[in-house]
Scaffold this active site. Structure first.
Site, PDB file in Angstrom:
ATOM      1  N   VAL A  16       0.979  -1.340  -0.435  1.00 28.50           N
ATOM      2  CA  VAL A  16      -0.208   0.304   0.169  1.00 28.50           C
ATOM      3  C   VAL A  16       1.050   1.430  -0.348  1.00 28.50           C
ATOM      4  CG1 VAL A  16      -1.506   1.511   1.098  1.00 28.50           C
ATOM      5  CG2 VAL A  16      -2.086  -0.863   0.638  1.00 28.50           C
ATOM      6  N   LYS A  40      14.846  -2.382   3.574  1.00 27.83           N
ATOM      7  CA  LYS A  40      13.932  -2.233   2.407  1.00 27.83           C
ATOM      8  C   LYS A  40      14.452  -0.703   1.487  1.00 27.83           C
ATOM      9  CE  LYS A  40       9.721  -3.341   2.137  1.00 27.83           C
ATOM     10  NZ  LYS A  40       7.921  -4.216   2.727  1.00 27.83           N
ATOM     11  N   GLU A 156      -7.555   2.005   2.719  1.00 26.03           N
ATOM     12  CA  GLU A 156      -7.361   2.074   1.017  1.00 26.03           C
ATOM     13  C   GLU A 156      -7.969   0.636   0.779  1.00 26.03           C
ATOM     14  OE1 GLU A 156      -5.186   3.996  -0.622  1.00 26.03           O
ATOM     15  OE2 GLU A 156      -6.228   2.086  -2.221  1.00 26.03           O
ATOM     16  N   PHE A 254     -16.385 -10.927  -8.101  1.00 29.61           N
ATOM     17  CA  PHE A 254     -16.975 -11.569  -7.160  1.00 29.61           C
ATOM     18  C   PHE A 254     -17.916 -13.044  -6.927  1.00 29.61           C
ATOM     19  CE2 PHE A 254     -13.446 -10.407  -4.497  1.00 29.61           C
ATOM     20  CZ  PHE A 254     -13.131  -8.991  -4.971  1.00 29.61           C
ATOM     21  N   CYS A 265      -5.428  -9.086   3.222  1.00 32.72           N
ATOM     22  CA  CYS A 265      -6.549  -8.887   3.145  1.00 32.72           C
ATOM     23  C   CYS A 265      -7.660  -9.203   4.058  1.00 32.72           C
ATOM     24  CB  CYS A 265      -6.950  -7.449   2.372  1.00 32.72           C
ATOM     25  SG  CYS A 265      -5.916  -6.523   2.492  1.00 32.72           S
ATOM     26  N   LYS A 268      -7.842 -11.624   7.299  1.00 34.80           N
ATOM     27  CA  LYS A 268      -7.455 -11.465   8.323  1.00 34.80           C
ATOM     28  C   LYS A 268      -8.813  -9.540   9.236  1.00 34.80           C
ATOM     29  CE  LYS A 268      -4.823  -6.934   7.525  1.00 34.80           C
ATOM     30  NZ  LYS A 268      -5.086  -5.685   8.064  1.00 34.80           N
TER      31      LYS A 268
HETATM   32  P1  NAD Z   1       2.984  -4.547   4.347  1.00 38.28           P
HETATM   33  O1  NAD Z   1       3.446  -5.568   5.142  1.00 38.28           O
HETATM   34  O2  NAD Z   1       3.361  -5.294   2.624  1.00 38.28           O
HETATM   35  O3  NAD Z   1       4.190  -3.591   4.409  1.00 38.28           O
HETATM   36  C1  NAD Z   1       3.855  -2.469   5.769  1.00 38.28           C
HETATM   37  C2  NAD Z   1       5.400  -1.769   5.488  1.00 38.28           C
HETATM   38  O4  NAD Z   1       5.347  -1.420   6.927  1.00 38.28           O
HETATM   39  C3  NAD Z   1       5.991  -2.538   5.605  1.00 38.28           C
HETATM   40  O5  NAD Z   1       7.591  -2.786   5.172  1.00 38.28           O
HETATM   41  C4  NAD Z   1       6.297  -2.848   7.193  1.00 38.28           C
HETATM   42  O6  NAD Z   1       8.845  -2.446   7.332  1.00 38.28           O
HETATM   43  C5  NAD Z   1       6.499  -1.289   7.816  1.00 38.28           C
HETATM   44  N1  NAD Z   1       6.740  -0.726   8.950  1.00 38.28           N
HETATM   45  C6  NAD Z   1       6.171  -1.388  10.178  1.00 38.28           C
HETATM   46  N2  NAD Z   1       5.967  -1.134  11.208  1.00 38.28           N
HETATM   47  C7  NAD Z   1       6.557   0.500  10.548  1.00 38.28           C
HETATM   48  C8  NAD Z   1       7.001   1.525  11.708  1.00 38.28           C
HETATM   49  N3  NAD Z   1       6.494   2.141  12.682  1.00 38.28           N
HETATM   50  N4  NAD Z   1       7.639   3.102  11.191  1.00 38.28           N
HETATM   51  C9  NAD Z   1       7.625   3.188   9.941  1.00 38.28           C
HETATM   52  N5  NAD Z   1       7.606   1.350   8.621  1.00 38.28           N
HETATM   53  C10 NAD Z   1       7.397   0.267   9.273  1.00 38.28           C
HETATM   54  O7  NAD Z   1       1.654  -3.789   4.112  1.00 38.28           O
HETATM   55  P2  NAD Z   1       0.055  -3.602   3.121  1.00 38.28           P
HETATM   56  O8  NAD Z   1       0.337  -5.067   2.523  1.00 38.28           O
HETATM   57  O9  NAD Z   1       1.096  -2.890   2.396  1.00 38.28           O
HETATM   58  O10 NAD Z   1      -0.989  -3.311   3.567  1.00 38.28           O
HETATM   59  C11 NAD Z   1      -0.319  -2.379   4.682  1.00 38.28           C
HETATM   60  C12 NAD Z   1      -2.351  -1.493   5.457  1.00 38.28           C
HETATM   61  O11 NAD Z   1      -3.006  -1.793   4.672  1.00 38.28           O
HETATM   62  C13 NAD Z   1      -2.586  -2.890   6.152  1.00 38.28           C
HETATM   63  O12 NAD Z   1      -3.242  -2.333   7.859  1.00 38.28           O
HETATM   64  C14 NAD Z   1      -3.067  -3.784   5.492  1.00 38.28           C
HETATM   65  O13 NAD Z   1      -4.139  -4.241   5.741  1.00 38.28           O
HETATM   66  C15 NAD Z   1      -3.755  -2.375   4.565  1.00 38.28           C
HETATM   67  N6  NAD Z   1      -4.450  -2.647   2.923  1.00 38.28           N
HETATM   68  C16 NAD Z   1      -3.557  -3.726   2.911  1.00 38.28           C
HETATM   69  C17 NAD Z   1      -3.960  -3.595   1.038  1.00 38.28           C
HETATM   70  C18 NAD Z   1      -3.443  -5.030   0.464  1.00 38.28           C
HETATM   71  O14 NAD Z   1      -3.268  -5.065  -0.607  1.00 38.28           O
HETATM   72  N7  NAD Z   1      -1.929  -5.052   0.638  1.00 38.28           N
HETATM   73  C19 NAD Z   1      -4.743  -2.457   0.137  1.00 38.28           C
HETATM   74  C20 NAD Z   1      -6.282  -2.482   1.187  1.00 38.28           C
HETATM   75  C21 NAD Z   1      -5.718  -1.880   2.487  1.00 38.28           C
END
Ligand code: NAD
Length: 442
Positions: A16, A40, A156, A254, A265, A268
């Protein structure tokens, strides 16, 4: 400086965060991307994209002059007022969302930087959090003396695999805020996308996200239940879904039966909503069923294999695809994890291939043979199971697959293959909710 070109911070550079950062950079903002994962950040600084997402590498490269990477939140605080939070919120053992990364971000903002008014900062929550999180974070901010720090919920909705397109043309933008400058600033930032806007209170914005994912997951479990009934009655769920989907109150999306939903997503977020309801004293019965149906659906592949092969002891099974869906390397909660473990527990030898997710999968799936391509995976297999509908699997030459296999069974876990092409190669096709089609040439 025009509002849509204001610099922003993005905390968390995962699926995201990185897409959001690249998207806003594309729209003209300088974006300060922060992550605690130093490796990263080093890779991003070197121009390497740590995840697989179509179009993302190109968009980051095109906007590299406006994208800045750092492990220090102070670098974002110094240059941007809006801090988009996109850290992970994985499930805990209880099924609740783990908000520790979100709280770590709140903690990391020094009280001194939380000046009031238009000079101050705002947290813009992109991470998926339970309804009520904004209210509790605002209480924490007040306790910590960070009175000037505003809070906006901006959930998001992007989908992995089409995330860049979803960012640039979202179905809607949802912004929950207290009616202060920060909400207005986020609205202005999104204005060039010209998307339908839902501006509401913080709790409602948080709930839109959870309710949307729960509804989509419900639709999937519903059609999977229909598929299972179709198998008992001789109906074909693909035809049934086509007929249902033409009703514009239902729609086609869907309604694809398969071996269950996975990913970072749906599982969880459905669990988090169930827990959220439970914690506030409400028993969300429907979601219990949605979750249980999904778990059972992943395991139906095993009963189908047993039906055709009798026993799985010593049987060679080829899994085509490992990622939770095509066009991503994301393995979180992928159906392949349950399947490969169940197959091995029943004594099968498992050969797997995924065009992109192998690196992620190797740390999660043990005891299987990682093949070099689909044909290699099918070598000597008694059964081939389509787990992820990558395009290259849909275009396979089934005569070549048949020549590699020692058995004849093809289980289409996504109802995505051409059943007649499979059967024409002398193989037995079985999908989900549509019976089987036996060898046309045999
Ligand atoms: P992800 O695990 O790919 O990325 C999270 C990032 O945050 C990692 O790079 C991690 O190192 C970093 N991080 C963790 N703690 C941190 C901190 N204290 N400071 C700075 N960086 C930190 O997760 P994602 O898939 O991008 O999802 C992020 C959020 O968005 C989640 O809540 C998820 O539910 C939501 N979301 C995800 C999607 C999807 O398709 N992946 C879609 C919509 C919403």
């Amino acid at each position: 400086m025009s509002a849509e070109r204001q610099p922003i911070g993005v905390i968390g550079t995962g699926y995201v965060g990185l897409v959001t950062a690249a998207g806003f950079a594309q729209l003209g903002s300088d974006v300060f991307c922060i992550d605690i994962d130093a490796d990263k950040i080093a890779r991003l600084k070197a121009g390497e994209i740590p995840i697989y997402e179509p179009g993302l590498a190109e968009m980051v490269a095109a906007n590299s002059a406006r994208m800045h990477f750092s492990t220090k939140i102070a670098d974002a605080l110094a240059r941007a007022r809006l801090l988009f939070v996109a850290v992970g919120t994985p499930p805990t053992y209880s099924g609740d969302a783990d908000l520790s990364a979100v709280h770590a971000v709140v903690e990391a903002i020094p009280a001194g930087s939380a000046r009031g008014g238009e000079q101050g900062h705002a947290l813009v929550m992109k991470s998926t959090v339970p309804a009520g999180t904004g209210a509790s974070i605002k209480r924490v901010l007040a306790e910590q003396g960070k009175h000037g720090l505003c809070y906006v919920s901006c959930p998001e909705f992007l989908k992995e695999g089409s995330a860049v397109k979803d960012f640039m043309s979202p179905d809607r933008v949802v912004i929950g805020d207290d009616g202060d400058w920060a909400g207005d600033a986020v609205v202005e930032l999104y204005a060039p996308l010209d998307a339908p806007l839902v501006r509401t209170d913080i709790a409602s914005a948080e709930m839109v996200k959870l309710a949307s994912n729960a509804f989509l997951a419900t639709k999937i479990s519903f059609i999977n239940e229909i598929a299972n009934v179709c198998e008992e009655t001789g109906a074909d769920v693909v035809e049934v879904a086509k007929g249902m989907g033409l009703d514009d109150r239902i729609g086609h999306k869907f309604l694809q039966a398969g071996i269950g939903f996975g990913g970072s997503c749906f599982p969880k977020d459905v669990n988090a909503l169930k827990q959220l309801a439970g914690n506030s004293g409400y028993h969300f019965q429907l979601l219990n069923a949605v979750i249980e149906v999904n778990e059972l659906q992943k395991r139906r592949v095993i009963s189908k294999l047993l039906k055709h092969l009798g026993s799985l002891v010593g049987v060679k099974v080829c899994l085509l695809g490992l990622a939770f869906k095509p066009n991503t390397d994301d393995m979180r909660d992928a159906s392949s994890l349950v399947l490969s473990a169940r197959l091995q527990a029943d004594g099968a030898h498992v050969r797997v291939y995924d065009p992109v997710a192998e690196r992620e999968a190797r740390s999660l799936i043990r005891g299987v043979h990682f093949a070099t391509d689909a044909l290699d995976a099918a070598q000597g297999a008694d059964a081939v199971v389509l787990v992820t509908e990558w395009r290259e699997f849909l275009e396979l030459d089934w005569a070549q697959v048949a020549a590699r296999m020692s058995g004849k069974l093809v289980l289409d876990g996504r109802n995505a293959l051409d059943a007649h092409a499979v059967a024409a190669a002398g193989l037995t096709y079985e999908g989900i909710g549509r019976g089987s089609l036996t060898s046309l040439s045999g």
